[in-house]
Scaffold this motif. Structure first.
Motif, PDB file in Angstrom:
ATOM      1  N   LEU A 121       0.847  -1.185   0.000  1.00  0.00           N
ATOM      2  CA  LEU A 121       0.000   0.000   0.000  1.00  0.00           C
ATOM      3  C   LEU A 121       0.889   1.244   0.000  1.00  0.00           C
ATOM      4  N   GLN A 122       0.537   2.224  -0.812  1.00  0.00           N
ATOM      5  CA  GLN A 122       1.311   3.460  -0.916  1.00  0.00           C
ATOM      6  C   GLN A 122       0.384   4.662  -0.767  1.00  0.00           C
ATOM      7  N   ASP A 123       0.981   5.819  -0.539  1.00  0.00           N
ATOM      8  CA  ASP A 123       0.195   7.043  -0.306  1.00  0.00           C
ATOM      9  C   ASP A 123      -0.818   7.325  -1.412  1.00  0.00           C
ATOM     10  N   HIS A 124      -0.452   7.066  -2.665  1.00  0.00           N
ATOM     11  CA  HIS A 124      -1.366   7.378  -3.778  1.00  0.00           C
ATOM     12  C   HIS A 124      -2.563   6.418  -3.862  1.00  0.00           C
ATOM     13  N   ASP A 125      -2.635   5.433  -2.972  1.00  0.00           N
ATOM     14  CA  ASP A 125      -3.763   4.485  -2.941  1.00  0.00           C
ATOM     15  C   ASP A 125      -4.916   4.968  -2.063  1.00  0.00           C
ATOM     16  N   TRP A 126      -4.770   6.146  -1.451  1.00  0.00           N
ATOM     17  CA  TRP A 126      -5.766   6.641  -0.505  1.00  0.00           C
ATOM     18  C   TRP A 126      -7.180   6.659  -1.080  1.00  0.00           C
ATOM     19  N   GLU A 127      -7.374   7.197  -2.268  1.00  0.00           N
ATOM     20  CA  GLU A 127      -8.736   7.333  -2.813  1.00  0.00           C
ATOM     21  C   GLU A 127      -9.406   5.968  -2.982  1.00  0.00           C
ATOM     22  N   ASN A 128      -8.678   4.984  -3.471  1.00  0.00           N
ATOM     23  CA  ASN A 128      -9.251   3.641  -3.630  1.00  0.00           C
ATOM     24  C   ASN A 128      -9.508   2.987  -2.272  1.00  0.00           C
ATOM     25  N   PHE A 129      -8.606   3.164  -1.323  1.00  0.00           N
ATOM     26  CA  PHE A 129      -8.774   2.643   0.029  1.00  0.00           C
ATOM     27  C   PHE A 129     -10.044   3.226   0.644  1.00  0.00           C
ATOM     28  N   LEU A 130     -10.191   4.545   0.520  1.00  0.00           N
ATOM     29  CA  LEU A 130     -11.362   5.226   1.069  1.00  0.00           C
ATOM     30  C   LEU A 130     -12.643   4.737   0.406  1.00  0.00           C
ATOM     31  N   ALA A 131     -12.641   4.640  -0.904  1.00  0.00           N
ATOM     32  CA  ALA A 131     -13.849   4.201  -1.625  1.00  0.00           C
ATOM     33  C   ALA A 131     -14.294   2.810  -1.168  1.00  0.00           C
ATOM     34  N   LEU A 132     -13.351   1.899  -1.000  1.00  0.00           N
ATOM     35  CA  LEU A 132     -13.704   0.547  -0.527  1.00  0.00           C
ATOM     36  C   LEU A 132     -14.305   0.593   0.863  1.00  0.00           C
ATOM     37  N   HIS A 133     -13.695   1.365   1.744  1.00  0.00           N
ATOM     38  CA  HIS A 133     -14.143   1.399   3.131  1.00  0.00           C
ATOM     39  C   HIS A 133     -15.440   2.180   3.334  1.00  0.00           C
ATOM     40  N   LEU A 134     -15.813   3.015   2.374  1.00  0.00           N
ATOM     41  CA  LEU A 134     -17.067   3.763   2.489  1.00  0.00           C
ATOM     42  C   LEU A 134     -18.243   3.076   1.791  1.00  0.00           C
ATOM     43  N   ASP A 135     -17.982   2.130   0.918  1.00  0.00           N
ATOM     44  CA  ASP A 135     -19.032   1.493   0.126  1.00  0.00           C
ATOM     45  C   ASP A 135     -19.889   0.587   1.018  1.00  0.00           C
ATOM     46  N   PRO A 136     -21.159   0.934   1.225  1.00  0.00           N
ATOM     47  CA  PRO A 136     -22.005   0.132   2.116  1.00  0.00           C
ATOM     48  C   PRO A 136     -22.251  -1.283   1.587  1.00  0.00           C
ATOM     49  N   ASP A 137     -22.276  -1.463   0.275  1.00  0.00           N
ATOM     50  CA  ASP A 137     -22.499  -2.793  -0.278  1.00  0.00           C
ATOM     51  C   ASP A 137     -21.301  -3.707  -0.017  1.00  0.00           C
ATOM     52  N   ILE A 138     -20.105  -3.201  -0.228  1.00  0.00           N
ATOM     53  CA  ILE A 138     -18.893  -3.991   0.013  1.00  0.00           C
ATOM     54  C   ILE A 138     -18.764  -4.324   1.495  1.00  0.00           C
ATOM     55  N   ASN A 139     -19.167  -3.419   2.352  1.00  0.00           N
ATOM     56  CA  ASN A 139     -19.037  -3.597   3.800  1.00  0.00           C
ATOM     57  C   ASN A 139     -20.267  -4.226   4.452  1.00  0.00           C
ATOM     58  N   ARG A 140     -21.206  -4.652   3.647  1.00  0.00           N
ATOM     59  CA  ARG A 140     -22.471  -5.183   4.157  1.00  0.00           C
ATOM     60  C   ARG A 140     -22.284  -6.250   5.240  1.00  0.00           C
ATOM     61  N   TYR A 141     -21.284  -7.121   5.090  1.00  0.00           N
ATOM     62  CA  TYR A 141     -21.040  -8.199   6.054  1.00  0.00           C
ATOM     63  C   TYR A 141     -19.833  -7.916   6.949  1.00  0.00           C
ATOM     64  N   VAL A 142     -19.301  -6.702   6.878  1.00  0.00           N
ATOM     65  CA  VAL A 142     -18.075  -6.398   7.614  1.00  0.00           C
ATOM     66  C   VAL A 142     -18.327  -5.388   8.725  1.00  0.00           C
ATOM     67  N   ARG A 143     -18.863  -4.229   8.355  1.00  0.00           N
ATOM     68  CA  ARG A 143     -19.055  -3.149   9.314  1.00  0.00           C
ATOM     69  C   ARG A 143     -19.910  -2.061   8.687  1.00  0.00           C
ATOM     70  N   ILE A 144     -20.446  -1.205   9.516  1.00  0.00           N
ATOM     71  CA  ILE A 144     -21.028   0.038   9.011  1.00  0.00           C
ATOM     72  C   ILE A 144     -19.833   0.909   8.644  1.00  0.00           C
ATOM     73  N   PRO A 145     -19.845   1.525   7.467  1.00  0.00           N
ATOM     74  CA  PRO A 145     -18.699   2.368   7.107  1.00  0.00           C
ATOM     75  C   PRO A 145     -18.369   3.387   8.202  1.00  0.00           C
ATOM     76  N   GLU A 146     -17.078   3.461   8.508  1.00  0.00           N
ATOM     77  CA  GLU A 146     -16.594   4.336   9.573  1.00  0.00           C
ATOM     78  C   GLU A 146     -16.439   5.768   9.052  1.00  0.00           C
ATOM     79  N   PRO A 147     -16.296   6.736   9.951  1.00  0.00           N
ATOM     80  CA  PRO A 147     -16.042   8.115   9.524  1.00  0.00           C
ATOM     81  C   PRO A 147     -14.712   8.208   8.753  1.00  0.00           C
ATOM     82  N   VAL A 148     -14.619   9.169   7.855  1.00  0.00           N
ATOM     83  CA  VAL A 148     -13.431   9.339   7.023  1.00  0.00           C
ATOM     84  C   VAL A 148     -12.174   9.484   7.875  1.00  0.00           C
ATOM     85  N   GLU A 149     -12.261  10.192   9.000  1.00  0.00           N
ATOM     86  CA  GLU A 149     -11.085  10.386   9.858  1.00  0.00           C
ATOM     87  C   GLU A 149     -10.559   9.047  10.381  1.00  0.00           C
TER      88      GLU A 149
END
Length: 178
Positions: A14-42
């Motif tokens: 993982l590198q600094d320029h991966d932030w946007e993709n990392f964030l998108a995965l962690h905010l997507d409610p469908d991807i996280n449906r069985y994992v967690r409620i998406p956390e705050p951006v901070e």
């Protein structure tokens, strides 16, 4: 920087320029449906900063690797593991894939590469993986990699108001698919 290759994938640190993709995965409610409620951006950003640091097996931190298409360099998702018990040589695996990458075998292919590398480079004895009982796709990924169901924990965790059962899978290094 760690880089692993399969026939179709490059799996890298993982590198600094991966932030946007990392964030998108962690905010997507469908991807996280069985994992967690998406956390705050901070909170997600703190997680990203920690995981983008130089990793060591003994740290107990997650090794988070980016999965990319070898042909197009397109972002596919994240995979990795963390050492639960260093002295027992046991590691917990995890993966999150972008919705556009679901159903193409990328999770299985990347997880297999990570397992092979960890067995050869780090002498991991056992891998464990957890998924919600209803997360059939994640269970199939682990089963294709040779994991066996070791138990079901009833109402083990909660997402929102819903209690979910959790399946525990295990794979001994000597049983891995080759």
């Amino acid at each position: 920087m760690l880089e692993l290759y399969t026939d179709r994938l490059r799996i890298r640190s993982l590198q600094d320029h991966d932030w946007e993709n990392f964030l998108a995965l962690h905010l997507d409610p469908d991807i996280n449906r069985y994992v967690r409620i998406p956390e705050p951006v901070e909170v997600i950003h703190q997680k990203f900063e920690q995981r983008a640091k130089t990793w060591s097996y003994a740290s107990g931190d997650w090794l988070t690797l980016v999965i990319e298409s070898l042909e197009t360099n397109e972002f596919i998702g994240l995979t990795g593991f963390h050492c639960q018990h260093l002295e027992e040589q046991r590691a917990e695996v995890g993966y999150l894939l972008a919705r556009t990458s679901h159903g193409k075998g990328y999770a299985t292919e990347s997880l297999q590469a990570v397992i092979d590398w960890a067995c050869l480079s780090l002498k991991v004895h056992k891998f464990v993986g957890y998924c919600a009982k209803d997360n059939i796709a994640s269970a199939r990924v682990m089963e294709k990699c040779g994991f066996q169901l070791e138990g079901v924990f009833r109402q083990q965790f909660k997402i929102g108001d819903l209690w979910l059962d959790e399946c525990a899978y295990g794979l001994l290094a000597g049983e891995r698919q080759r």
